[in-house]
Enzyme design. Structure first.
Site, PDB file in Angstrom:
ATOM      1  N   CYS A  69     -12.175  84.271  19.850  1.00  0.00           N
ATOM      2  CA  CYS A  69     -11.779  83.709  21.150  1.00  0.00           C
ATOM      3  C   CYS A  69     -10.487  84.383  21.627  1.00  0.00           C
ATOM      4  CB  CYS A  69     -11.577  82.206  21.008  1.00  0.00           C
ATOM      5  SG  CYS A  69     -11.128  81.425  22.564  1.00  0.00           S
ATOM      6  N   CYS A  84      -4.526  79.402  20.891  1.00  0.00           N
ATOM      7  CA  CYS A  84      -4.245  78.032  20.437  1.00  0.00           C
ATOM      8  C   CYS A  84      -3.848  78.072  18.952  1.00  0.00           C
ATOM      9  CB  CYS A  84      -5.467  77.148  20.650  1.00  0.00           C
ATOM     10  SG  CYS A  84      -6.217  77.367  22.281  1.00  0.00           S
ATOM     11  N   CYS A 131      -6.075  76.783  16.020  1.00  0.00           N
ATOM     12  CA  CYS A 131      -7.514  77.037  16.024  1.00  0.00           C
ATOM     13  C   CYS A 131      -7.972  78.201  15.132  1.00  0.00           C
ATOM     14  CB  CYS A 131      -8.006  77.268  17.447  1.00  0.00           C
ATOM     15  SG  CYS A 131      -9.812  77.373  17.502  1.00  0.00           S
ATOM     16  N   CYS A 153     -23.275  67.558  20.634  1.00  0.00           N
ATOM     17  CA  CYS A 153     -22.173  68.269  21.296  1.00  0.00           C
ATOM     18  C   CYS A 153     -22.198  69.743  20.898  1.00  0.00           C
ATOM     19  CB  CYS A 153     -20.832  67.701  20.871  1.00  0.00           C
ATOM     20  SG  CYS A 153     -20.723  65.931  21.078  1.00  0.00           S
ATOM     21  N   CYS A 186     -23.529  66.987  25.290  1.00  0.00           N
ATOM     22  CA  CYS A 186     -22.107  67.233  25.557  1.00  0.00           C
ATOM     23  C   CYS A 186     -21.851  68.710  25.304  1.00  0.00           C
ATOM     24  CB  CYS A 186     -21.247  66.381  24.624  1.00  0.00           C
ATOM     25  SG  CYS A 186     -19.488  66.710  24.802  1.00  0.00           S
ATOM     26  N   CYS A 198     -14.895  63.904  28.500  1.00  0.00           N
ATOM     27  CA  CYS A 198     -14.472  63.680  27.120  1.00  0.00           C
ATOM     28  C   CYS A 198     -13.167  64.460  26.975  1.00  0.00           C
ATOM     29  CB  CYS A 198     -15.535  64.198  26.157  1.00  0.00           C
ATOM     30  SG  CYS A 198     -15.004  64.204  24.439  1.00  0.00           S
ATOM     31  N   ARG A 228     -12.588  58.418  19.874  1.00  0.00           N
ATOM     32  CA  ARG A 228     -13.268  59.061  18.731  1.00  0.00           C
ATOM     33  C   ARG A 228     -12.299  59.434  17.622  1.00  0.00           C
ATOM     34  NH1 ARG A 228     -16.101  63.179  20.935  1.00  0.00           N
ATOM     35  NH2 ARG A 228     -17.674  61.648  21.456  1.00  0.00           N
TER      36      ARG A 228
HETATM   37  N1  SAM Z   1     -12.966  76.866  23.444  1.00  0.00           N
HETATM   38  C1  SAM Z   1     -13.120  75.632  24.091  1.00  0.00           C
HETATM   39  C2  SAM Z   1     -11.800  74.986  24.444  1.00  0.00           C
HETATM   40  O1  SAM Z   1     -10.835  75.169  23.728  1.00  0.00           O
HETATM   41  O2  SAM Z   1     -11.746  74.278  25.452  1.00  0.00           O
HETATM   42  C3  SAM Z   1     -13.971  74.641  23.329  1.00  0.00           C
HETATM   43  C4  SAM Z   1     -13.917  74.578  21.808  1.00  0.00           C
HETATM   44  S1  SAM Z   1     -12.357  74.069  21.098  1.00  0.00           S
HETATM   45  C5  SAM Z   1     -12.581  74.453  19.393  1.00  0.00           C
HETATM   46  C6  SAM Z   1     -12.415  72.302  21.213  1.00  0.00           C
HETATM   47  C7  SAM Z   1     -11.251  71.504  20.673  1.00  0.00           C
HETATM   48  O3  SAM Z   1     -11.268  71.470  19.252  1.00  0.00           O
HETATM   49  C8  SAM Z   1      -9.854  71.968  20.990  1.00  0.00           C
HETATM   50  O4  SAM Z   1      -9.445  71.617  22.270  1.00  0.00           O
HETATM   51  C9  SAM Z   1      -9.030  71.224  19.953  1.00  0.00           C
HETATM   52  O5  SAM Z   1      -8.579  69.983  20.468  1.00  0.00           O
HETATM   53  C10 SAM Z   1     -10.019  70.993  18.796  1.00  0.00           C
HETATM   54  N2  SAM Z   1      -9.604  71.743  17.607  1.00  0.00           N
HETATM   55  C11 SAM Z   1      -9.709  73.074  17.400  1.00  0.00           C
HETATM   56  N3  SAM Z   1      -9.210  73.437  16.206  1.00  0.00           N
HETATM   57  C12 SAM Z   1      -8.771  72.298  15.626  1.00  0.00           C
HETATM   58  C13 SAM Z   1      -8.137  72.005  14.385  1.00  0.00           C
HETATM   59  N4  SAM Z   1      -7.835  72.963  13.520  1.00  0.00           N
HETATM   60  N5  SAM Z   1      -7.828  70.726  14.099  1.00  0.00           N
HETATM   61  C14 SAM Z   1      -8.120  69.739  14.982  1.00  0.00           C
HETATM   62  N6  SAM Z   1      -8.709  69.951  16.162  1.00  0.00           N
HETATM   63  C15 SAM Z   1      -9.029  71.212  16.491  1.00  0.00           C
HETATM   64 FE1  SF4 Z   2     -10.496  79.378  21.802  1.00  0.00          FE
HETATM   65 FE2  SF4 Z   2     -10.048  77.718  19.806  1.00  0.00          FE
HETATM   66 FE3  SF4 Z   2      -8.458  77.671  21.911  1.00  0.00          FE
HETATM   67 FE4  SF4 Z   2     -11.013  76.795  22.153  1.00  0.00          FE
HETATM   68  S1  SF4 Z   2      -9.397  75.896  20.924  1.00  0.00           S
HETATM   69  S2  SF4 Z   2      -9.884  78.137  23.548  1.00  0.00           S
HETATM   70  S3  SF4 Z   2     -12.019  78.169  20.695  1.00  0.00           S
HETATM   71  S4  SF4 Z   2      -8.707  79.395  20.487  1.00  0.00           S
END
Ligand code: SAM
Ligand code: SF4
Ligand code: DTB
Length: 354
Positions: free
Chosen positions: A61, A65, A68, A105, A136, A196, A268
């Site tokens: 990606c 973040c 992530c 989802c 979802c 959500c 949730r």
């Molecule tokens: N890429 C899209 C986005 O970020 O909007 C959708 C997928 S992203 C993985 C969805 C959510 O997963 C993120 O907004 C975050 O809140 C949660 N998430 C990702 N990595 C995580 C982690 N290591 N621990 C807890 N929540 C996590």
């Molecule tokens: Fe990409 Fe992870 Fe951020 Fe979603 S949460 S935008 S998958 S880096």
């Protein structure tokens, strides 16, 4: 009983930060009693909604973040996968339904969906709906046009998290702004898809930041129907891998305050359950959490095994919440079952005229 009794039956969207911090500061038992009282005004306290998650596009990606494992900025040794084929996604959805999930989802590691990807994700939504499951998706930022397309395909929920308070946000993500997240949420809402939206705790934020996240969510013109509260899953290779544990009671307090501020939303108990014992999860349900992700994997990290969750439900006398299937859903499911019957019968008959 404490002076600060907030047994609001209907949602308010004028919460001040001070009011929210005062809820957090209540004696633990007073806070949980209030949360459970609010919970019982809107929900059956012995029912928990069950969703299953599937990563339909994994890793690489472009966003940064810090929590992530799927960000291309960090080396987490994750195996990347292109967008899954529609049929494979629907096979997974069928399995999820058979093991008792009511919502499916689908998550993609995208900043936003590309136009060329839309026809596939729309087919996924239609197929999941035809199975009689709620659908979802979480695909990153959406334009209003993309939101309308998803709504027309029958998408029930769109997940797009604010993640944390506006003040702390810049410490966690630099490649997209808080405003951009709010714009996507407005597009989704306007298209008539249920929202959500939640966040993550345990990222090194302050108590004020946790209150700030809940303030943003509660004060939306219309509160999100579903509010995932994720406990950070610390993944090796991400900048937050060594983050200090959040005090478990502070996590339960966050759930309880979310329940009080958003009395009609499903809250949730989201990522992080693998690291929580049964007692902690039971406390989270008592504090007002009434939804979980079910199945051995979240997107890329482990989640408790389905049979362990069912054992916990049994011990607590909890039933999975049943989805209300509308007539149209039921008709679509009947059509799909008929198609499957026809396909299956082909295997058993040969063409005697050939
Ligand atoms: N890429 C899209 C986005 O970020 O909007 C959708 C997928 S992203 C993985 C969805 C959510 O997963 C993120 O907004 C975050 O809140 C949660 N998430 C990702 N990595 C995580 C982690 N290591 N621990 C807890 N929540 C996590
Ligand atoms: Fe990409 Fe992870 Fe951020 Fe979603 S949460 S935008 S998958 S880096
Ligand atoms: C949400 O708030 N939590 C889910 C879902 N929405 C998409 C994702 C949790 C991901 C946890 C890390 C992983 O498994 O990759």
């Amino acid at each position: 009983m404490n002076d600060l009794t907030v047994l609001s039956a209907s949602p308010r969207n004028d919460w001040s930060r001070a009011e929210i911090l005062a809820l957090f500061a209540l004696p633990f038992n007073d806070l949980l009693f209030q949360a459970q009282t609010v919970h019982r005004q809107h929900f059956n306290p012995n029912e928990v909604q069950v969703s299953t998650l599937l990563s339909i596009k994994t890793g690489a990606c472009p966003e940064d973040c810090k929590y992530c494992p799927q960000s291309g900025h960090y080396n987490t040794e994750l195996e990347k996968e292109k967008l899954m084929e529609v049929e494979k996604v629907l096979e997974e959805a069928k399995l999820a339904k058979e093991s008792g999930a009511s919502r499916f989802c689908m998550g993609a590691a995208w900043r936003e969906p590309h136009t060329r990807d839309m026809p596939y994700v729309l087919e996924m939504v239609k197929g999941v709906k035809a199975l009689g499951l709620e659908s979802c998706m979480t695909l990153g930022m959406l334009t209003s046009e993309q939101s309308r397309q998803l709504a027309d395909a029958g998408l029930d929920y769109y997940n797009h998290n604010l993640d944390t308070s506006p003040e702390f946000y810049g410490d966690i993500i630099t490649t997209r702004t808080y405003e951009e997240r709010l714009d996507t949420l407005a597009n989704v809402r306007e298209a008539g898809i249920k929202v959500c939206c939640g966040g993550i705790v345990g990222m090194g934020e302050t108590a004020d930041d946790r209150a700030g996240l809940l303030q943003q969510l509660a004060n939306m013109e219309q509160q999100p129907e579903s509010v995932p509260i994720n406990m950070l899953v610390k993944v090796a290779g991400t900048p937050l891998e060594e983050e200090t544990e959040l005090d478990p009671f502070e996590f339960i307090r966050t759930i309880a305050v979310a329940r009080i501020l958003m009395p009609q939303s499903h809250v949730r108990l989201s990522a992080g359950r693998e690291e929580m014992n049964e007692q902690m999860q039971a406390l989270a349900f008592f504090a007002g959490a009434n939804s979980i992700f079910y199945g051995e994997k979240l997107l890329t990290t482990p989640n408790p095994a389905a049979n362990k969750d069912m054992q916990l439900f049994d011990k607590l006398g909890i039933q999975p919440e049943q989805v209300q299937v509308t007539d149209t859903d039921a008709e679509q499911e009947e059509q799909l079952q008929e198609q499957i019957r026809q396909e299956e019968s082909k295997q058993y008959f040969y063409d005697a005229t050939a």
